[in-house]
Design a protein around this motif. Structure first.
Motif, short mmCIF file in Angstrom:
data_model
loop_
_atom_site.label_atom_id
_atom_site.label_comp_id
_atom_site.label_asym_id
_atom_site.label_seq_id
_atom_site.Cartn_x
_atom_site.Cartn_y
_atom_site.Cartn_z
N UNK A 36 4.59 5.85 2.28
CA UNK A 36 3.58 4.97 1.68
C UNK A 36 3.61 3.63 2.39
N UNK A 37 2.51 2.88 2.26
CA UNK A 37 2.44 1.55 2.86
C UNK A 37 3.30 0.57 2.07
N UNK A 38 3.20 0.63 0.75
CA UNK A 38 4.03 -0.20 -0.13
C UNK A 38 4.72 0.74 -1.12
N UNK A 264 -10.29 -6.73 -7.25
CA UNK A 264 -9.96 -5.54 -8.03
C UNK A 264 -9.23 -5.90 -9.30
N UNK A 265 -9.22 -4.99 -10.25
CA UNK A 265 -8.50 -5.21 -11.50
C UNK A 265 -7.01 -5.31 -11.24
N UNK A 266 -6.31 -5.96 -12.13
CA UNK A 266 -4.88 -6.22 -11.92
C UNK A 266 -4.07 -4.94 -11.81
N UNK A 267 -4.54 -3.85 -12.43
CA UNK A 267 -3.78 -2.62 -12.37
C UNK A 267 -4.13 -1.73 -11.21
N UNK A 268 -5.06 -2.16 -10.38
CA UNK A 268 -5.52 -1.32 -9.27
C UNK A 268 -5.59 -2.14 -8.00
N UNK A 269 -4.79 -1.76 -7.03
CA UNK A 269 -4.81 -2.43 -5.74
C UNK A 269 -4.72 -1.36 -4.66
N UNK A 270 -5.83 -0.69 -4.35
CA UNK A 270 -5.78 0.43 -3.40
C UNK A 270 -5.50 -0.06 -1.98
N UNK A 271 -4.47 0.48 -1.37
CA UNK A 271 -4.10 0.08 0.00
C UNK A 271 -4.14 1.25 0.97
N UNK A 272 -4.34 2.47 0.47
CA UNK A 272 -4.45 3.61 1.37
C UNK A 272 -3.10 4.18 1.80
N UNK A 374 4.20 -4.59 8.36
CA UNK A 374 4.80 -5.81 7.81
C UNK A 374 3.72 -6.74 7.27
N UNK A 375 2.63 -6.93 8.02
CA UNK A 375 1.54 -7.78 7.56
C UNK A 375 0.93 -7.25 6.28
N UNK A 376 0.77 -5.93 6.20
CA UNK A 376 0.17 -5.35 5.00
C UNK A 376 1.06 -5.52 3.79
N UNK A 377 2.35 -5.26 3.95
CA UNK A 377 3.27 -5.43 2.83
C UNK A 377 3.33 -6.89 2.39
N UNK A 378 3.35 -7.81 3.35
CA UNK A 378 3.34 -9.24 3.01
C UNK A 378 2.07 -9.61 2.26
N UNK A 379 0.94 -9.08 2.72
CA UNK A 379 -0.34 -9.41 2.09
C UNK A 379 -0.42 -8.88 0.67
N UNK A 380 0.08 -7.66 0.45
CA UNK A 380 0.08 -7.08 -0.90
C UNK A 380 0.97 -7.92 -1.82
#
Length: 464
Positions: A36-38, A264-272, A374-380
């Motif tokens: 997974x990404x995160x 997006x809603x607080x319970x949904x953060x789709x990152x793929x 790394x950038x994606x995890x930091x951004x999330x």
């Protein structure tokens, strides 16, 4: 006849053998992608699936982005490079085909050597020449692959620049909106402080309060007024930055409506999924194409160590007089097999250098993949935290506003001093600014998350 067929079959197999041998020492990238990404993310969808003109719902912002993509000098230079490498790729493709040239010659030579009679030697000719190199070792095919990879890498570089520019414009726009909001808060507070000074003056002159209350009110008004020039300067600088991105000179009016993007809603953060990130981010795809170009360079360097076979066919008319010119045809056919005998290790060294360059490109590709995750995890992580912070700041602002209302009521009833009212007003002012900055940071974090996931490079003409 059987022997000729055997030779032809051997010639047909030579390029395949050469192609296999050329890149056998090139090491494949070792990615070992996570599941997974995160942690805990198993989404099949991603924020980046939305086109930028839908993700940024603000029509004013979309207009600014559109002007940037049309007029920004860097993106236009990147588009020109794409066109340049596309034409270079066409050249590489054409080099595999026979070349045809046509020449006409007319000369009149006079020779007058010592002891001999003067001689005249006219010549007229019309000649067509066809030349073709038999690609025994795949040199031309590797060159074609390299040209294609470099062209596709430039396409991805242009898309990556487009993605970056869109993120920069959106970030500058939200900073500008936040500065406008902060200036509005300061001006409203300044008006409240002006009214406070007037009331404190009346109460002081009427003997209801001491002069210290009046002076405290003036200090608060002056300290608030000093914030205005700095904010106006920051607004102008941010507007100039947007003008530069749009390819215009400073001074142009920048319209803004202040609408936030679709959050997006607080319970949904789709990152793929990890594989989606590799396919979607153009900078990763550009690094992949650069690796393919390096592998093609290895193939070219390998093939350059072996003989080259070229054929030349020439025909036309040639005569020493124009009369009877077209009754003087001629033809000429030749084959040439050229191979270096002594290169003193130069070609082998070039091959080893190409292998080292390929290894460098492979490591750069692997590093780019690591950086992307790394950038994606930091951004999330950043987005989740700043969103939580914004909610807390909103609660703090509401509490501070209630605090001001209660403080003013108690001051009128004589329960507290004016200094307590000023303290409540300061807290409310700070809470308003903090909330404005928190909303700005939330928008900026969402912009960065959208970019980290590979969103923003799309245009209506681009395939997904």
């Amino acid at each position: 006849m059987k022997q000729i067929r055997s030779i032809i079959a051997a010639l047909a197999l030579l390029p395949l053998l050469g192609a296999c041998s050329a890149v056998r020492h090139c090491q494949a990238p070792e990615l070992n992608l996570p599941e997974t990404i995160v942690p805990g993310g198993v989404d099949t969808l991603t924020l980046a699936d939305m086109e930028w003109w839908r993700f940024y719902g603000d029509s004013t912002l979309c207009t600014i982005i559109g002007r940037t993509l049309e007029n920004n000098r860097n993106i236009r230079a990147a588009a020109s490079r794409v066109e340049q490498l596309r034409e270079m790729y066409r050249i590489r493709k054409a080099e595999r085909l026979p070349s045809l040239s046509l020449g006409a010659v007319a000369d009149f030579e006079t020779n007058d050597y010592a002891g001999e009679a003067s001689k005249r030697d006219p010549e007229f000719g019309l000649k067509a020449t066809i030349g073709w190199e038999l690609d025994l070792w795949g040199n031309l095919r590797w060159a074609k692959r390299k040209g294609e990879a470099e062209w596709l890498a430039s396409v991805e570089d242009e898309r990556a620049m487009r993605m970056t520019l869109i993120a920069e414009v959106a970030a500058a726009y939200f900073r500008l909106v936040a500065l406008d909001n902060e200036l509005s808060i300061v001006l409203q507070t300044l008006e409240t402080r002006r009214e406070g000074v007037a009331k404190a003056k009346l109460r002081f002159e009427g003997g209801l309060t001491s002069e210290i209350v009046y002076q405290q009110a003036q200090v608060e008004y002056a300290s608030t007024a000093t914030l205005v020039p700095d904010l106006e300067n920051r607004i102008e600088i941010t507007e100039n930055a947007l003008c530069l991105l749009m390819g215009t000179y400073p001074g142009e009016e920048i319209l803004r409506s202040g609408t936030a993007p679709a959050v997006p809603s607080s319970g949904s953060l789709p990152v793929g999924l990890p594989s989606q990130l590799l396919r979607r981010r153009p900078d990763i795809r550009a690094a992949e194409q650069q690796l393919r170009a390096s592998m093609s360079s290895v193939g070219m360097a390998y093939a350059d160590r072996f003989p080259r076979l070229t054929f030349t066919l020439q025909g036309g008319w040639e005569n020493d007089a124009l009369s009877g010119f077209f009754r003087s045809p001629f033809s000429y056919m030749a084959g040439q097999l050229a191979s270096p005998l002594f290169a003193f290790g130069r070609k082998k060294a070039r091959y080893r250098a190409a292998l080292a360059a390929c290894d460098e490109s492979r490591l750069k590709y692997e590093q780019k993949v690591l950086e992307a995750f790394k950038e994606t995890d930091d951004a999330v992580s950043t987005y989740r935290n700043v969103r939580h912070t914004a909610a807390l700041k909103a609660h703090s602002r509401n509490a501070a506003r209630k605090y001001v209302e209660l403080a003013e009521l108690q001051y009128r009833s004589g329960s507290i001093n004016y200094i307590d009212v000023l303290d409540a007003q300061r807290r409310y002012f700070d809470a308003q600014i903090a909330l404005s900055n928190a909303v700005r940071d939330e928008n900026l974090a969402l912009v960065q998350l959208y970019k980290a996931l590979g969103g923003g490079w799309q245009s209506p003409a681009d395939p997904q």
